[in-house]
Design a protein around this motif. Structure first.
Motif, PDB file in Angstrom:
ATOM      1  N   PHE A  99       0.851  -1.191   0.000  1.00  0.00           N
ATOM      2  CA  PHE A  99       0.000   0.000   0.000  1.00  0.00           C
ATOM      3  C   PHE A  99       0.888   1.243   0.000  1.00  0.00           C
ATOM      4  O   PHE A  99       1.765   1.380   0.855  1.00  0.00           O
ATOM      5  N   GLU A 100       0.671   2.121  -0.938  1.00  0.00           N
ATOM      6  CA  GLU A 100       1.514   3.305  -1.092  1.00  0.00           C
ATOM      7  C   GLU A 100       0.606   4.524  -1.254  1.00  0.00           C
ATOM      8  O   GLU A 100      -0.332   4.496  -2.047  1.00  0.00           O
ATOM      9  N   ARG A 101       0.906   5.572  -0.502  1.00  0.00           N
ATOM     10  CA  ARG A 101       0.019   6.739  -0.540  1.00  0.00           C
ATOM     11  C   ARG A 101       0.138   7.545  -1.838  1.00  0.00           C
ATOM     12  O   ARG A 101      -0.791   8.220  -2.255  1.00  0.00           O
ATOM     13  N   LEU A 123      22.689   6.983  -7.866  1.00  0.00           N
ATOM     14  CA  LEU A 123      22.173   5.851  -7.074  1.00  0.00           C
ATOM     15  C   LEU A 123      23.305   5.049  -6.425  1.00  0.00           C
ATOM     16  O   LEU A 123      23.603   3.923  -6.801  1.00  0.00           O
ATOM     17  N   ASN A 124      23.898   5.666  -5.434  1.00  0.00           N
ATOM     18  CA  ASN A 124      24.956   5.003  -4.667  1.00  0.00           C
ATOM     19  C   ASN A 124      24.302   3.944  -3.767  1.00  0.00           C
ATOM     20  O   ASN A 124      23.595   4.280  -2.822  1.00  0.00           O
ATOM     21  N   LEU A 125      24.552   2.662  -4.092  1.00  0.00           N
ATOM     22  CA  LEU A 125      23.820   1.567  -3.436  1.00  0.00           C
ATOM     23  C   LEU A 125      24.467   1.068  -2.160  1.00  0.00           C
ATOM     24  O   LEU A 125      23.807   0.651  -1.233  1.00  0.00           O
ATOM     25  N   LEU A 146       5.657  -2.048   8.240  1.00  0.00           N
ATOM     26  CA  LEU A 146       5.583  -0.597   8.061  1.00  0.00           C
ATOM     27  C   LEU A 146       6.934  -0.144   7.515  1.00  0.00           C
ATOM     28  O   LEU A 146       7.967  -0.419   8.120  1.00  0.00           O
ATOM     29  N   ALA A 147       6.921   0.514   6.376  1.00  0.00           N
ATOM     30  CA  ALA A 147       8.168   1.013   5.772  1.00  0.00           C
ATOM     31  C   ALA A 147       7.862   2.392   5.207  1.00  0.00           C
ATOM     32  O   ALA A 147       7.865   2.610   3.998  1.00  0.00           O
ATOM     33  N   LEU A 148       7.565   3.318   6.132  1.00  0.00           N
ATOM     34  CA  LEU A 148       6.981   4.604   5.742  1.00  0.00           C
ATOM     35  C   LEU A 148       7.997   5.721   5.582  1.00  0.00           C
ATOM     36  O   LEU A 148       7.626   6.879   5.368  1.00  0.00           O
ATOM     37  N   GLY A 149       9.290   5.401   5.703  1.00  0.00           N
ATOM     38  CA  GLY A 149      10.328   6.391   5.433  1.00  0.00           C
ATOM     39  C   GLY A 149      10.476   7.426   6.532  1.00  0.00           C
ATOM     40  O   GLY A 149       9.861   7.334   7.604  1.00  0.00           O
ATOM     41  N   GLY A 150      11.324   8.427   6.260  1.00  0.00           N
ATOM     42  CA  GLY A 150      11.584   9.491   7.234  1.00  0.00           C
ATOM     43  C   GLY A 150      10.692  10.693   6.954  1.00  0.00           C
ATOM     44  O   GLY A 150       9.515  10.523   6.609  1.00  0.00           O
ATOM     45  N   LEU A 153      22.672   4.561   3.301  1.00  0.00           N
ATOM     46  CA  LEU A 153      21.233   4.743   3.551  1.00  0.00           C
ATOM     47  C   LEU A 153      20.433   3.669   2.818  1.00  0.00           C
ATOM     48  O   LEU A 153      19.652   2.935   3.418  1.00  0.00           O
ATOM     49  N   LEU A 154      20.658   3.574   1.521  1.00  0.00           N
ATOM     50  CA  LEU A 154      19.904   2.562   0.763  1.00  0.00           C
ATOM     51  C   LEU A 154      20.246   1.162   1.245  1.00  0.00           C
ATOM     52  O   LEU A 154      19.362   0.312   1.379  1.00  0.00           O
ATOM     53  N   HIS A 155      21.532   0.927   1.534  1.00  0.00           N
ATOM     54  CA  HIS A 155      21.904  -0.409   2.012  1.00  0.00           C
ATOM     55  C   HIS A 155      21.167  -0.716   3.323  1.00  0.00           C
ATOM     56  O   HIS A 155      20.616  -1.803   3.503  1.00  0.00           O
TER      57      HIS A 155
END
Ligand SMILES: Cc1cc2nc3c(=O)[nH]c(=O)nc-3n(C[C@H](O)[C@H](O)[C@H](O)COP(=O)(O)OP(=O)(O)OC[C@H]3O[C@@H](n4cnc5c(N)ncnc54)[C@H](O)[C@@H]3O)c2cc1C
Length: 399
Positions: free
Chosen positions: A37-39, A55-57, A162-166, A378-380
């Motif tokens: 589910f994505e807003r 895109l530094n992974l 829940l993976a709603l970010g910062g 961050l992405l890692h």
């Protein structure tokens, strides 16, 4: 929106960023029905923006060094990263058809240097695994044990991630409003990370040099120093070198109201060599011409030196060039930050990233209380915690 009637177990992932999509992938691979589910109208908006910078992974440095970049959360993050180390991340990326390479700084990027091909291939793979995507679905909390959404619908998942970010770049979807939906969970206040800072410069200096880069400088604060670039803005300083010191600068400002950092404007020239160059007679040359010719300084650096002299700095010029004081008084607004510090306290999570007070509810990504500098960490961190939460859901539903 799905109805409440189901005959088999299903999971929901809230938030279609890298952490959420990784969790969905792990859950779907285990043969469990999963809906994301994505807003926003589309998935991975922040990932796409991260792609603008290549895109530094992750990073190719030794694992212990990589782990140390997570600061206070290094030990906690270490086990998640060990379960999804750089080689696994690279395999995953290349499995989506995106070859990677190690840049000269040791950072790892997809060869395409952008996120769109990776995200497209990832969504396609998830769709092929029957992951269902529900966009424009804003999660607001729970109603009678089911996940509740802003349009009044509910979804009774057996487990949820829940993976709603910062809260940085809110126009991309993550605005930190989820903090209001978890009232009985300890949340460390969200603060800007990898951010710029307001400097107490005169309005003239700010206006004249806003947008001027300070290239190849060394920025130091306390024991720590980084070489890189910074950008002068109408408010203060931002850019890679500043982001790298953002966490200690931010915390010092909280404790003392301001942070005094120093800029070496010519890290490539020793103090002695500069003193020798500047010992020449200035004659009729203006200070600015003299500094440009003898010390090789760009206009913005000269502006900083002149401001320091006008405000009573008494250090000799060579020392000022090697250690120009800049007083920072506040971080820029979190909306402009690259990432967010704070979030769900790590003590609220069990080893599988399940919320202790919400059995069956897991959390991952930037919404957890860890921070790291730029450099792929961050992405890692988001992908590794997404994978860990996904595995957590699988063992929860299978147990
Ligand atoms: C300009 C920029 C450049 C960056 N470059 C890099 C880089 O090169 N390397 C790197 O490692 N990191 C980089 N980052 C950071 C990285 O993009 C983030 O750390 C990462 O995207 C966070 O992933 P996440 O899945 O935790 O959260 P997000 O990517 O923020 O995803 C969370 C998702 O949840 C959705 N959501 C939020 N609230 C709700 C709700 N109530 N209901 C439903 N959905 C909701 C959001 O719309 C969003 O899609 C960059 C960030 C920025 C801003």
């Amino acid at each position: 929106m799905p109805t409440a009637l189901r005959s088999h177990r299903c999971a929901a992932v809230i938030g279609g960023g890298p952490a959420g999509l990784m969790a969905a992938e792990i859950i779907a691979r285990a043969g469990i029905d999963v809906s994301v589910f994505e807003r926003m109208p589309g998935l991975g908006r922040k990932l796409l923006i991260a792609g603008r910078g290549g895109l530094n992974l992750t990073h190719s440095e030794p694992f212990e060094q990589l782990k140390a970049h997570y600061g206070d959360a290094a030990a906690w993050m270490g086990s998640r990263l060990e379960a999804f180390p750089p080689p696994a991340l690279i395999d995953w990326c290349e499995g989506l058809g995106q070859k990677t390479f190690v840049g000269s700084s040791g950072r790892i990027f997809p060869q395409a240097m952008k996120a769109s091909p990776l995200l497209r291939a990832w969504i396609k793979r998830l769709e092929d695994m029957n992951v269902r995507f529900v966009t424009r679905a804003q999660w607001t909390g729970w109603s009678d044990g089911a996940l509740a959404f802003a349009d009044g619908t509910t979804y009774p998942a057996d487990a949820a991630v829940l993976a709603l970010g910062g809260a940085s770049w809110p126009r991309l979807g993550s605005d930190g409003s989820w903090t209001r939906s978890l009232p009985n969970v300890e949340i460390v206040p969200l603060r800007p990370a990898n951010c710029g800072f307001i400097a107490d410069w005169s309005p003239i200096l700010r206006m004249r040099y806003a947008g001027s880069p300070l290239k190849r400088i060394r920025l130091s604060f306390g024991e720590r120093a980084v070489e890189g670039e910074a950008m002068m803005t109408s408010q203060g300083l931002e850019g890679g070198a500043v982001y790298a010191l953002a966490a200690p600068l931010r915390e010092a400002i909280v404790r003392k109201g301001a942070a005094l950092c120093h800029i070496d404007l010519r890290p490539d020239v020793s103090l002695e060599a500069l003193a020798e160059r500047l010992a020449a007679e200035r004659g009729k040359a203006s200070l600015s011409n003299f500094l440009r010719k003898r010390a090789g300084l760009p206009p913005a650096a000269i502006g900083l030196i002149q401001e320091a002299l006008h405000t009573g700095e008494t250090k000799p010029l060579p020392e000022l060039i090697k250690s120009l004081p800049v007083r920072l008084t506040a971080p820029f607004d979190i909306a402009r930050a690259i990432s967010t510090a704070g979030g769900i306290a790590l003590s609220e999570l069990n080893a599988h990233l399940m919320l202790r007070r919400h059995p069956g509810v897991f959390a991952a990504g930037e919404m957890l209380d860890w921070e790291a500098p730029t450099g792929g960490y961050l992405l890692h961190g988001c992908l590794a915690t997404g994978a860990a939460a996904g595995h957590g859901v699988v063992s929860w539903l299978k147990s």
